[in-house]
Design a protein around this motif. Sequence first.
Motif, mmCIF file in Angstrom:
data_model
loop_
_atom_site.group_PDB
_atom_site.id
_atom_site.type_symbol
_atom_site.label_atom_id
_atom_site.label_comp_id
_atom_site.label_asym_id
_atom_site.label_seq_id
_atom_site.Cartn_x
_atom_site.Cartn_y
_atom_site.Cartn_z
ATOM 1 N N MET A 265 0.840 -1.198 0.000
ATOM 2 C CA MET A 265 0.000 0.000 0.000
ATOM 3 C C MET A 265 0.875 1.248 0.000
ATOM 4 S SD MET A 265 -3.030 -0.973 2.689
ATOM 5 C CE MET A 265 -3.814 0.617 2.413
ATOM 6 N N ALA A 266 0.488 2.213 -0.797
ATOM 7 C CA ALA A 266 1.214 3.482 -0.809
ATOM 8 C C ALA A 266 0.949 4.225 0.499
ATOM 9 C CB ALA A 266 0.762 4.327 -1.994
ATOM 10 N N PRO A 267 1.954 4.920 1.040
ATOM 11 C CA PRO A 267 1.744 5.664 2.278
ATOM 12 C C PRO A 267 0.722 6.790 2.087
ATOM 13 C CG PRO A 267 4.087 5.464 1.770
ATOM 14 C CD PRO A 267 3.334 5.020 0.554
ATOM 15 N N TYR A 268 -0.044 7.065 3.145
ATOM 16 C CA TYR A 268 -0.911 8.234 3.138
ATOM 17 C C TYR A 268 -0.065 9.501 3.077
ATOM 18 C CZ TYR A 268 -5.153 5.633 4.458
ATOM 19 O OH TYR A 268 -6.219 4.793 4.476
ATOM 20 N N LYS A 269 -0.552 10.486 2.353
ATOM 21 C CA LYS A 269 0.095 11.798 2.348
ATOM 22 C C LYS A 269 -0.587 12.632 3.421
ATOM 23 C CE LYS A 269 1.463 15.610 -0.693
ATOM 24 N NZ LYS A 269 2.846 15.604 -0.184
ATOM 25 N N HIS A 270 0.109 12.866 4.539
ATOM 26 C CA HIS A 270 -0.552 13.436 5.705
ATOM 27 C C HIS A 270 -0.998 14.877 5.502
ATOM 28 C CE1 HIS A 270 3.431 15.205 6.388
ATOM 29 N NE2 HIS A 270 2.848 16.049 7.205
ATOM 30 N N ASP A 271 -0.366 15.584 4.560
ATOM 31 C CA ASP A 271 -0.702 16.999 4.366
ATOM 32 C C ASP A 271 -1.373 17.247 3.012
ATOM 33 O OD1 ASP A 271 1.475 16.440 2.809
ATOM 34 O OD2 ASP A 271 2.654 18.181 3.429
ATOM 35 N N PHE A 272 -2.096 16.246 2.516
ATOM 36 C CA PHE A 272 -2.729 16.353 1.203
ATOM 37 C C PHE A 272 -3.967 17.245 1.236
ATOM 38 C CE2 PHE A 272 -5.341 14.627 -2.343
ATOM 39 C CZ PHE A 272 -4.454 14.876 -3.379
ATOM 40 N N GLY A 273 -4.517 17.463 2.424
ATOM 41 C CA GLY A 273 -5.698 18.320 2.525
ATOM 42 C C GLY A 273 -6.996 17.550 2.678
ATOM 43 N N GLN A 274 -6.921 16.289 3.140
ATOM 44 C CA GLN A 274 -8.130 15.521 3.348
ATOM 45 C C GLN A 274 -8.991 16.159 4.435
ATOM 46 O OE1 GLN A 274 -4.951 14.320 3.610
ATOM 47 N NE2 GLN A 274 -4.822 12.174 3.014
ATOM 48 N N THR A 275 -10.300 16.042 4.279
ATOM 49 C CA THR A 275 -11.212 16.557 5.299
ATOM 50 C C THR A 275 -12.072 15.419 5.826
ATOM 51 O OG1 THR A 275 -12.872 17.155 3.638
ATOM 52 C CG2 THR A 275 -11.280 18.873 4.278
ATOM 53 N N ASP B 168 -10.260 19.630 8.748
ATOM 54 C CA ASP B 168 -9.084 18.900 8.295
ATOM 55 C C ASP B 168 -8.986 17.559 9.007
ATOM 56 O OD1 ASP B 168 -8.313 20.911 6.601
ATOM 57 O OD2 ASP B 168 -6.951 21.845 8.034
ATOM 58 N N ARG B 169 -8.551 16.561 8.267
ATOM 59 C CA ARG B 169 -8.344 15.242 8.850
ATOM 60 C C ARG B 169 -6.914 15.149 9.368
ATOM 61 N NH1 ARG B 169 -8.605 9.388 5.660
ATOM 62 N NH2 ARG B 169 -8.315 8.069 7.497
ATOM 63 N N ALA B 170 -6.749 14.719 10.605
ATOM 64 C CA ALA B 170 -5.419 14.539 11.196
ATOM 65 C C ALA B 170 -5.088 13.061 11.267
ATOM 66 C CB ALA B 170 -5.374 15.163 12.591
ATOM 67 N N PHE B 171 -3.801 12.787 11.391
ATOM 68 C CA PHE B 171 -3.322 11.415 11.513
ATOM 69 C C PHE B 171 -2.443 11.302 12.750
ATOM 70 C CE2 PHE B 171 -4.070 12.132 7.031
ATOM 71 C CZ PHE B 171 -4.672 10.956 6.605
ATOM 72 N N ILE B 172 -2.360 10.111 13.308
ATOM 73 C CA ILE B 172 -1.389 9.834 14.361
ATOM 74 C C ILE B 172 -0.276 9.000 13.740
ATOM 75 C CG2 ILE B 172 -0.937 8.723 16.567
ATOM 76 C CD1 ILE B 172 -3.752 9.351 17.403
ATOM 77 N N ALA B 173 0.915 9.585 13.695
ATOM 78 C CA ALA B 173 2.076 8.888 13.143
ATOM 79 C C ALA B 173 2.840 8.206 14.271
ATOM 80 C CB ALA B 173 2.983 9.882 12.428
ATOM 81 N N TYR C 237 4.590 8.993 19.233
ATOM 82 C CA TYR C 237 3.276 9.068 18.603
ATOM 83 C C TYR C 237 2.949 10.545 18.408
ATOM 84 C CZ TYR C 237 2.931 4.119 19.569
ATOM 85 O OH TYR C 237 3.180 2.761 19.601
ATOM 86 N N ILE C 238 2.763 10.923 17.142
ATOM 87 C CA ILE C 238 2.731 12.335 16.766
ATOM 88 C C ILE C 238 1.451 12.632 15.959
ATOM 89 C CG2 ILE C 238 3.993 14.171 15.582
ATOM 90 C CD1 ILE C 238 6.493 12.374 15.737
ATOM 91 N N ILE C 239 0.758 13.697 16.332
ATOM 92 C CA ILE C 239 -0.381 14.161 15.547
ATOM 93 C C ILE C 239 0.139 14.998 14.394
ATOM 94 C CG2 ILE C 239 -2.463 15.574 15.550
ATOM 95 C CD1 ILE C 239 -2.846 14.896 18.469
ATOM 96 N N VAL C 240 -0.193 14.596 13.161
ATOM 97 C CA VAL C 240 0.285 15.304 11.980
ATOM 98 C C VAL C 240 -0.869 15.629 11.041
ATOM 99 C CG1 VAL C 240 2.578 14.274 12.105
ATOM 100 C CG2 VAL C 240 0.798 13.156 10.762
#
Length: 208
Positions: A6-16, A27-32, A205-208
């Motif tokens: 699977m291709a990695p998610y682009k955390h700053d692509f602008g998903q909502t 904005d959708r956030a991710f935990i890295a 564990y980082i919120i990005v």
Amino acid sequence: MSVYPMAPYKHDFGQTITTDVEGVAVDRAFIAHVHIPGPVAADSDGMIDGAQCTTGEEAEPLVITEFEAQPDWPRNIVVVLAASTAGDIAAGDIVVKGKNFADEEITETHTVTADTAGTFTGSIAFKEVTSVTVPVQDGDSVTVDVGWGKVFGMPYKLEADEQVILKLFNKSADSGTVTPDAEDIEKNVISLNGNPDGQKDIDLYIIV
């Protein structure tokens, strides 16, 4: 049957993501999870041990470009200037050059006070050191060591230290200090409280 990674998610692509209010999205956030496997202990002479500095009217600065080792993870660099005769130490700048997590060229400068030995602990994370330049000294007893500390780089440009919501060292909470920087990746670091020994993992564990 072929299995494709699977291709990695682009955390700053602008998903909502939707909210409980109709028509309002945020904005959708991710935990890295940044996993640093068993980093070796801090070692102030792990790269260079006791290199003889230059001296004399015709001498050129010492430029070190070959190293015994490189950091096992982007880490801060430590330089130790020593002398059996303090008066041999000249004022000037020690310049460390190398590459950051993103393989971009970076530089860190340490200012030496005349007649004063010292340990210069860097604050930015070097993935690789390409050169260390030490100015010409006033006498022939001056040596230099180069190694790494226990400040670890993070592969994110953070706005605030609170984005690192959990810091684990050897699977236990660590009280280390996070330094964020929204511009330069090498300035995003954690200064660990625990002492690495090559066996204990670091997990962030980082919120990005």
